[in-house]
Design an enzyme around this catalytic site. Structure first.
Site, PDB file in Angstrom:
ATOM      1  N   HIS A 301      -5.912   6.700   4.981  1.00  0.00           N
ATOM      2  CA  HIS A 301      -6.461   7.682   4.046  1.00  0.00           C
ATOM      3  C   HIS A 301      -5.829   9.040   4.330  1.00  0.00           C
ATOM      4  O   HIS A 301      -5.585   9.371   5.487  1.00  0.00           O
ATOM      5  CB  HIS A 301      -7.987   7.770   4.186  1.00  0.00           C
ATOM      6  CG  HIS A 301      -8.637   8.404   3.006  1.00  0.00           C
ATOM      7  ND1 HIS A 301      -8.706   9.765   2.859  1.00  0.00           N
ATOM      8  CD2 HIS A 301      -9.192   7.856   1.901  1.00  0.00           C
ATOM      9  CE1 HIS A 301      -9.297  10.030   1.713  1.00  0.00           C
ATOM     10  NE2 HIS A 301      -9.596   8.887   1.102  1.00  0.00           N
ATOM     11  N   ASP A 358     -12.106   1.085  -0.115  1.00  0.00           N
ATOM     12  CA  ASP A 358     -11.689  -0.079  -0.896  1.00  0.00           C
ATOM     13  C   ASP A 358     -11.653  -1.371  -0.092  1.00  0.00           C
ATOM     14  O   ASP A 358     -11.487  -2.450  -0.653  1.00  0.00           O
ATOM     15  CB  ASP A 358     -10.294   0.169  -1.495  1.00  0.00           C
ATOM     16  CG  ASP A 358     -10.327   1.276  -2.521  1.00  0.00           C
ATOM     17  OD1 ASP A 358     -11.276   1.302  -3.312  1.00  0.00           O
ATOM     18  OD2 ASP A 358      -9.418   2.120  -2.525  1.00  0.00           O
TER      19      ASP A 358
HETATM   20  N1  ACO Z   1      -0.378   0.016   6.133  1.00  0.00           N
HETATM   21  C1  ACO Z   1       0.660   0.259   6.966  1.00  0.00           C
HETATM   22  N2  ACO Z   1       1.110   1.506   7.259  1.00  0.00           N
HETATM   23  C2  ACO Z   1       0.478   2.527   6.706  1.00  0.00           C
HETATM   24  C3  ACO Z   1      -0.616   2.356   5.824  1.00  0.00           C
HETATM   25  C4  ACO Z   1      -1.043   1.043   5.553  1.00  0.00           C
HETATM   26  N3  ACO Z   1      -2.070   0.822   4.727  1.00  0.00           N
HETATM   27  N4  ACO Z   1      -1.048   3.566   5.405  1.00  0.00           N
HETATM   28  C5  ACO Z   1      -0.257   4.467   6.000  1.00  0.00           C
HETATM   29  N5  ACO Z   1       0.677   3.852   6.792  1.00  0.00           N
HETATM   30  C6  ACO Z   1       1.659   4.503   7.650  1.00  0.00           C
HETATM   31  C7  ACO Z   1       2.810   5.085   6.841  1.00  0.00           C
HETATM   32  O1  ACO Z   1       3.853   4.160   6.684  1.00  0.00           O
HETATM   33  C8  ACO Z   1       3.184   6.278   7.676  1.00  0.00           C
HETATM   34  O2  ACO Z   1       3.924   5.814   8.791  1.00  0.00           O
HETATM   35  P1  ACO Z   1       5.094   6.742   9.438  1.00  0.00           P
HETATM   36  O3  ACO Z   1       4.409   7.968   9.942  1.00  0.00           O
HETATM   37  O4  ACO Z   1       5.700   5.882  10.497  1.00  0.00           O
HETATM   38  O5  ACO Z   1       6.049   7.030   8.301  1.00  0.00           O
HETATM   39  C9  ACO Z   1       1.856   6.788   8.208  1.00  0.00           C
HETATM   40  O6  ACO Z   1       1.016   5.633   8.255  1.00  0.00           O
HETATM   41  C10 ACO Z   1       1.207   7.860   7.349  1.00  0.00           C
HETATM   42  O7  ACO Z   1       1.087   7.341   6.017  1.00  0.00           O
HETATM   43  P2  ACO Z   1       1.348   8.150   4.693  1.00  0.00           P
HETATM   44  O8  ACO Z   1       1.773   7.227   3.630  1.00  0.00           O
HETATM   45  O9  ACO Z   1       2.213   9.336   4.985  1.00  0.00           O
HETATM   46  O10 ACO Z   1      -0.115   8.691   4.417  1.00  0.00           O
HETATM   47  P3  ACO Z   1      -0.627   9.304   3.053  1.00  0.00           P
HETATM   48  O11 ACO Z   1      -1.718  10.213   3.425  1.00  0.00           O
HETATM   49  O12 ACO Z   1       0.497   9.847   2.257  1.00  0.00           O
HETATM   50  O13 ACO Z   1      -1.185   8.030   2.248  1.00  0.00           O
HETATM   51  C11 ACO Z   1      -2.589   6.256   1.601  1.00  0.00           C
HETATM   52  C12 ACO Z   1      -2.506   7.625   2.270  1.00  0.00           C
HETATM   53  C13 ACO Z   1      -1.919   6.308   0.222  1.00  0.00           C
HETATM   54  C14 ACO Z   1      -4.064   5.924   1.401  1.00  0.00           C
HETATM   55  C15 ACO Z   1      -1.913   5.207   2.507  1.00  0.00           C
HETATM   56  O14 ACO Z   1      -2.600   5.141   3.734  1.00  0.00           O
HETATM   57  C16 ACO Z   1      -1.838   3.822   1.851  1.00  0.00           C
HETATM   58  O15 ACO Z   1      -0.881   3.544   1.143  1.00  0.00           O
HETATM   59  N6  ACO Z   1      -2.859   2.953   2.077  1.00  0.00           N
HETATM   60  C17 ACO Z   1      -2.913   1.658   1.418  1.00  0.00           C
HETATM   61  C18 ACO Z   1      -3.444   1.811   0.002  1.00  0.00           C
HETATM   62  C19 ACO Z   1      -4.929   2.141  -0.026  1.00  0.00           C
HETATM   63  O16 ACO Z   1      -5.745   1.542   0.658  1.00  0.00           O
HETATM   64  N7  ACO Z   1      -5.265   3.114  -0.875  1.00  0.00           N
HETATM   65  C20 ACO Z   1      -6.675   3.531  -1.094  1.00  0.00           C
HETATM   66  C21 ACO Z   1      -6.919   4.886  -0.481  1.00  0.00           C
HETATM   67  S1  ACO Z   1      -8.562   5.366  -0.652  1.00  0.00           S
HETATM   68  C22 ACO Z   1      -8.692   5.807  -2.271  1.00  0.00           C
HETATM   69  O17 ACO Z   1      -7.842   6.333  -2.881  1.00  0.00           O
HETATM   70  C23 ACO Z   1      -9.877   5.484  -2.871  1.00  0.00           C
END
Ligand code: ACO
Length: 424
Positions: A301, A358
């Site tokens: 998140h 979620d």
């Molecule tokens: N699985 C694996 N790796 C992940 C995940 C995941 N679900 N989420 C984040 N990471 C990793 C990224 O690859 C990144 O790694 P790095 O630092 O080595 O590059 C690090 O964690 C930070 O992630 P970001 O994508 O920069 O975080 P951001 O804040 O931009 O994205 C998000 C947040 C979109 C929720 C992301 O965690 C994600 O894609 N999660 C899966 C989708 C999801 O569950 N979305 C619902 C969110 S809640 C909502 O909107 C209601």
């Protein structure tokens, strides 16, 4: 702390500092470009406050979520109805008994759709995603209910009341069953469940376990400050666009799998793990590999770096609902296994990736018999009061300006135009 100092090309600039009611600190850069010619660059807006807001407070480090000052746990466990929470978000206070009755009257008596709107559903293919239908139908409301003097409040009520009817009709359309009209004496969740599952050929009683669980789900989704869809609603609203057009845009933003679409994606992922033999570690390992293109859906998140308080409540609820039903869902065991495997893995620990709202919500919808394709619509129904409150706040903030970010241009510099005949 009253000001911050920025040194740019040797010159010092003082910037005002704004402190929120919970002590959050923001550096006000509204005059930065005027003073320095420079802008800030914050791809994805992770460090950018787009507005001041008095609606929802999140402390992502401590796992706190409050609507208008009330902890989400207190609202859910205190027996609040979703309609009361909608009122709270919109008007700032929980309604008293008299206000509750008047509000619930409004929310039910506006829930019929104009009969002509039923014809719109005939035009959509039965394979249409219900989020596409929801967005189109919400935008269509603006063709029936124009913006005008004293129309804003009634349009807000119309939208809240009719959204559940639209959502249920989109499901009925997809399975070829007749539409079921709303009943005014039912609660918001019960009314929706009846419109989804009743058929004209037999009586239908709403299961109180489902009604309670859905009430809780709707409350937990009701607002989440400046997330992608709420920011979209505010952005569209900032141009002066009407309520229905702004909310239809929010529905589109929510649909994406990185946002609300994740609840559908989680169940699809759990089914994939089940079909693959249930080895959760394999999928955790795959999520760690950037080139796999796979992420653990329902994990991570932008704001929560500890736990998502909504997820904690929902994990409890899914267990209770299944227990009360005397049912089992093998996907719940896979989800718990997956959570355990991820939370003990250094990759997820270092990046502070926890299950989000979620992760467990879809398992509750499944227990209710709601199909996976409807999950994000369920999210939208819950989020609607939050979107509207955000839209209203944007529109009523004195001096609010159109949202119009800048950019750092990285394209070609000026070049000479070449007529078509002379181009190589
Ligand atoms: N699985 C694996 N790796 C992940 C995940 C995941 N679900 N989420 C984040 N990471 C990793 C990224 O690859 C990144 O790694 P790095 O630092 O080595 O590059 C690090 O964690 C930070 O992630 P970001 O994508 O920069 O975080 P951001 O804040 O931009 O994205 C998000 C947040 C979109 C929720 C992301 O965690 C994600 O894609 N999660 C899966 C989708 C999801 O569950 N979305 C619902 C969110 S809640 C909502 O909107 C209601």
């Amino acid at each position: 702390m009253k000001t911050a100092k920025l040194v740019l090309e040797g010159k010092e600039h003082e910037l005002p500092v704004v402190v929120g009611s919970e002590g959050e600190v923001g550096i006000d850069i509204a005059k930065l470009r005027q003073a320095t010619g420079a802008i800030t660059l914050d791809d994805g807006y992770g460090n950018t406050g787009s507005c001041k807001s008095a609606i929802t407070f999140i402390d992502g480090e401590k796992g706190i979520l409050r609507y208008r000052g009330y902890d989400i746990d207190d609202l859910v466990r205190g027996g609040c109805r979703f309609s009361e929470v909608a009122y709270l978000l919109l008007y700032g206070e929980l309604p008293n008994q008299r206000e509750t009755e008047a509000w619930r009257y409004q929310l039910t008596h506006h829930s019929l759709l104009h009969e002509d709107m039923k014809k719109f559903f005939e035009g959509f293919p039965s394979s249409a995603h219900p989020m596409a239908i929801l967005s189109a139908m919400v935008a269509s409301l603006s063709t029936y209910y124009l913006e005008g003097e004293n129309q804003e409040e009634v349009n807000i009520i119309r939208l809240l009341a009719k959204a559940k009817t639209i959502a249920a009709f989109s499901y009925k359309k997809s399975i070829g069953q007749p539409f079921v009209y709303p009943l005014n004496h039912l609660s918001y969740p019960a009314n929706f469940l009846r419109m989804m599952f009743a058929v004209p050929t037999e009586p239908y009683e709403v299961n109180p376990i489902f009604e309670k669980a859905l009430n809780q789900l709707l409350i937990l989704h009701a607002d989440h400050e400046q997330n992608c869809s709420a920011s979209t609603v505010r952005m569209v609203g900032s141009s002066g666009a009407n309520l229905f057009a702004s909310i239809a845009a929010g529905v589109g933003a929510l649909w994406g799998p990185l946002h609300g679409g994740a609840n559908q994606a989680v169940i699809e992922m759990l089914e994939q793990i089940q079909a693959d033999g249930g080895n959760t570690k394999k999928f955790v390992d795959m999520a760690k590999k950037k080139d796999s293109g796979f992420r653990l859906m329902g994990f991570g998140h932008r704001v929560y770096k500890n736990h998502d308080p909504r997820c904690r409540i929902l994990k409890e609820t899914v267990g209770k609902v299944l227990e009360q039903l005397g049912a089992k869902d093998p996907l719940l065991d896979i989800a718990k296994d997956l959570e355990q495997a991820a939370l003990s893995d250094p990759y997820f620990i270092e990046r502070k990736l926890y299950p989000n709202v979620d992760f467990y919500s879809g398992l509750i919808y499944r227990a209710m018999g709601i199909p996976t394709s409807m999950f994000t619509v369920m999210f939208a129904l819950g989020r609607l009061p939050g979107w509207i409150a955000q839209w209203k706040e944007e529109r009523t903030t004195a001096g609010a300006r159109i949202h119009r970010p800048r950019q750092i241009y990285t394209g070609r510099t000026q070049r000479k135009f070449v007529p078509l005949a002379e181009r190589p």
